[in-house]
Design an enzyme around this catalytic site. Structure first.
Site, PDB file in Angstrom:
ATOM      1  N   SER A   1       0.789   6.989   2.862  1.00  0.00           N
ATOM      2  CA  SER A   1       1.422   7.970   3.710  1.00  0.00           C
ATOM      3  C   SER A   1       2.211   8.488   2.773  1.00  0.00           C
ATOM      4  CB  SER A   1       2.078   7.362   4.817  1.00  0.00           C
ATOM      5  OG  SER A   1       1.069   6.980   5.729  1.00  0.00           O
TER       6      SER A   1
ATOM      7  N   GLN B   1       0.932  -1.230  -0.121  1.00  0.00           N
ATOM      8  CA  GLN B   1      -0.056  -0.090   0.111  1.00  0.00           C
ATOM      9  C   GLN B   1       0.915   1.228   0.205  1.00  0.00           C
ATOM     10  OE1 GLN B   1       0.149   2.063   2.696  1.00  0.00           O
ATOM     11  NE2 GLN B   1       0.813   0.703   4.452  1.00  0.00           N
TER      12      GLN B   1
ATOM     13  N   SER C   1       3.858  -0.628   3.692  1.00  0.00           N
ATOM     14  CA  SER C   1       4.253  -2.009   4.133  1.00  0.00           C
ATOM     15  C   SER C   1       4.355  -3.074   2.986  1.00  0.00           C
ATOM     16  CB  SER C   1       2.829  -2.480   4.860  1.00  0.00           C
ATOM     17  OG  SER C   1       2.697  -1.522   5.866  1.00  0.00           O
TER      18      SER C   1
ATOM     19  N   GLU D   1     -10.153  -1.889   5.927  1.00  0.00           N
ATOM     20  CA  GLU D   1      -8.620  -1.976   6.801  1.00  0.00           C
ATOM     21  C   GLU D   1      -9.540  -1.748   8.170  1.00  0.00           C
ATOM     22  OE1 GLU D   1      -4.261  -0.328   7.284  1.00  0.00           O
ATOM     23  OE2 GLU D   1      -5.668   0.985   6.023  1.00  0.00           O
TER      24      GLU D   1
END
Lengths: 322, 378
Positions: free
Chosen positions: B128, B125, B160, B243
């Protein structure tokens, strides 16, 4: 699997909400605390008319023979509205303690019971107004005589010393009665916690300080969000324990887990509610204190938190983990 | 109101239980945040997919078996109870896939989902950025129009699985004049494409579970945009709810951890008796989350949608996970500092209150959207 209330159960809850919202229960509770029972007994009879006292009474004793889920629905509403009286003793415990014609009086709302149950319930609730007084002593059921009245944190819980007398009957397995009472207590705690959260949210939306409603401040929001989270997660345990009572499962484990979580969540709601209200919540003029006191009182009755945690651990140690 | 399983669910659960008993590796795989562990976990995903167990809730045409939401929850319970390997492709399976089901095209689903289910394409993903953490709408990475697609530039971080993953998904600012939630586009990008540089970042356990992704005019075709250009925020909210909500951390994980904690407590006879209450509370918390989830599954099956209560979920499990692992370490006493599954689990649990929206952000959501408190300054 359908883990949600049925339409009939939701309707039952709504009808109780309607009845109790219109009943000015806070005033009834204050008068009950002062020894003036009539308004409370009138409310008792109205609740009996819609079936609350008959839920756990078997049909052959003129009861409804309803399930524990219905019992939880009713007791959650009783807790939410702070209804005074020996509800747990009469409508949750007694019907599972003995099969006797006096249960017809319970179902009809004419008989009020007060129980002593060592060591969990050493003081008899509302023993002056109750006409059926039983001390549970192992498998023996004894009559008891009300003694000195005791002053407690929740004035609407009128407590008495109970002096046990003769054995009148025996109950080979009082466990079911105890578990129904503990679960009814958990449901009341859940309801009381929700009342405390609702009133605290209302207050945070209208109280203005520093030029804005205090509910805009994250310090306040986060306290209330934690209360909401704990109550949201305690609810399914309470209903899950009711399903275990109705359909089978590890009843002591599930009832105790529900009681632990409901009491912790309700106490967090009480402490947070007092903090959000500030000084007004600390006065006897404001109703918040009634619910704060009730939560503290219910947390210690029908088993302490330590007792219920130890019952959970006993089940887990024996391998009842899933 | 009941907790009964119908015959189909019981048979499904038994099949899953038997398959796992036969196939779960006897010794745990190395961490998927190492090169070797990543490869081993990829092979495990392929094995799962051969049994059509890697994405049971998906339609059959993509490699699933059309399992109900309840059956998926049961699958998860069995999966974690069996001590099966962590899901190296969880970003894809539990965040991107639900987004594709809600907002993707049929072509995207056909192209992306089957290789995801087999672990052939592992997803990272890319939300950020250095200056956009909790405040994701402050992101500055750009998507600039070009022939037949977009050019991505900028920097993503705390990504991640990106150290070893094949592809990534995230939000990019496609309208340079836009602000905040507007003008964002949801894009899938190949991490091996020209112009991508990945710098692994070691996490608290010393392994590169994170990476920074630097993008310099990386071309992505229009076919890799999910939803309409400029509508990325709305598309991403699906991912966020998934999530935080049901899919990323299902009850099975915590039930299994609580069962292992009970085992540890039974073995550690010398441990402080005062810890027993915390063992009880950890199990009670896991059971509460299981029953709460059964309630959610019932509501969703009856047509409700997952809304702000997904923040209630996340707040609860993130704190449960930390408390549960802290209790285990306290039971282990002076040996708790030694490398082992409980120490690894504790380090992993510590991230829970941060990723997927911090617990503080979740509390704002619960307070404002569930309790109806007024929105205030952040």
């Amino acid at each position: 699997m359908r883990f949600a209330l049925s339409a009939e159960q939701r309707q039952f809850a709504e009808s109780l909400t309607g009845l109790l919202s219109a009943a000015d229960v806070a005033t009834v509770a204050r008068r009950w605390a002062g020894g003036e029972h009539e308004p409370g007994l009138k409310l008792w009879r109205r609740l009996a008319e819609v079936g609350v006292t008959a839920l756990a009474v078997p049909e052959h004793r003129d009861g409804l023979g309803a399930g524990a889920v219905e019992l939880v629905v009713a007791f959650e509403r009783l807790g939410y509205h702070g209804v005074p009286g020996p509800w747990t003793d009469t409508a949750a415990a007694l019907p599972a303690l003995l099969d006797d014609e006096l249960l017809a009086g319970v179902a009809a709302g004419e008989t009020l019971a007060s129980l002593r149950w060592d060591p969990h319930v050493p003081h008899a609730l509302d023993a002056d107004v109750a006409d059926t007084r039983i001390a549970v002593d192992g498998t023996d059921l004894r009559v008891f005589t009300p003694g000195r009245s005791l002053s407690g944190v929740d004035g609407s819980r009128r407590l008495f010393e109970a002096v046990p007398g003769d054995v009148i009957a025996s109950c080979p397995d009082p466990g079911r009665a105890f578990d129904q009472a503990a679960l009814a207590t958990a449901a009341q705690l859940l309801g009381a916690g929700r009342w405390l959260l609702d009133r605290s949210v209302d207050y945070a939306r209208q109280r203005v300080q520093y030029g804005r409603t205090i509910g805009e401040f994250q310090a306040v929001k986060h306290l209330l969000a934690d209360v909401a989270t704990r109550l949201e997660l305690a609810g399914p345990l309470v209903y899950g324990a009711a399903v275990a009572l109705d359909a089978g499962g590890d009843v002591p484990r599930d009832v105790s887990a529900a009681r632990v979580a409901a009491a912790d969540a309700a106490y967090l709601a009480a402490r947070t509610g007092l903090q959000v209200h500030g000084a007004i919540g600390y006065t006897a003029e404001h109703p918040l204190g009634l619910w704060l006191a009730k939560v503290r009182a219910l947390t210690g009755t029908w088993g302490t938190q330590a007792f219920h945690r130890s019952r959970v651990l006993t089940a887990l140690r024996a391998g009842s983990v899933r | 109101m009941d907790l009964d399983l119908d015959e189909h669910a019981r048979a499904f659960r038994a099949e899953v239980r038997d398959w796992l008993a036969e196939h779960v590796p006897g010794t745990p795989l190395p961490s998927f945040d190492t090169a070797e562990g990543f490869a081993r976990h990829r092979e495990w995903e392929a094995l799962l997919a051969d049994a059509r167990l890697s994405a049971v809730a998906w339609p059959e045409e993509y490699g699933g078996r059309d399992a109900s939401l309840l059956e998926w929850v049961l699958f998860e319970e069995e999966y974690y109870a069996a001590g099966a390997p962590g899901r190296v492709n969880q970003n894809g399976l539990f965040m991107l896939a639900p987004t594709l089901f809600s907002h993707g095209t049929a072509e995207q689903r056909r192209r992306v989902l089957p290789p995801m289910a087999r672990g052939e394409q592992v997803w990272a993903q890319a939300w950020s950025e250095p200056d956009a953490g909790s405040d994701i709408a402050a992101l500055r990475s750009t998507a600039t129009r070009t022939d037949g697609g977009w050019l991505l530039s900028g920097q993503k971080t705390w990504s991640s699985r990106a150290a070893f993953a094949d592809r990534a998904f995230g939000l990019f600012r496609s309208d340079p004049d836009s602000e905040r939630h507007r003008g964002l586009t949801y894009v899938m990008v190949d991490l091996r494409a020209e112009g991508v540089r990945v710098r692994p970042i070691a996490q608290l356990d010393g392994e590169p579970g994170f990476a920074e992704i630097f993008l310099d005019e990386v071309y992505v075709p229009d076919a890799d945009v999910i939803g309409e250009p400029g509508d990325g925020w709305r598309v991403a909210m699906t991912t966020a709810n998934n999530e935080r909500g049901l899919s990323l951390r299902s009850p099975g994980r915590f039930l299994a951890a609580a069962a292992r904690l009970v085992d540890l407590w039974r073995r550690e006879e010398a441990a402080d008796p005062a810890l027993a209450g915390r063992v009880a509370d950890a199990w009670i918390g896991a059971r509460a989350y299981q029953l709460y989830t059964y309630g959610t599954v019932t509501r969703l099956a009856e047509g409700a949608e997952l809304g702000p209560e997904s923040s209630v979920n996340k707040l609860f499990w993130s704190q449960l996970d930390v408390a549960l692992h802290e209790t285990a370490l306290d039971l282990l006493g002076p040996s708790a500092e030694l490398r082992g599954p409980w120490l690894d689990g504790w380090l992993f649990a510590l991230a829970g209150p941060i990723y997927g929206g911090t617990d503080q952000i979740q509390r704002n959501t619960v307070a404002e959207r569930l309790l109806g408190l007024p929105r205030g300054p952040r």
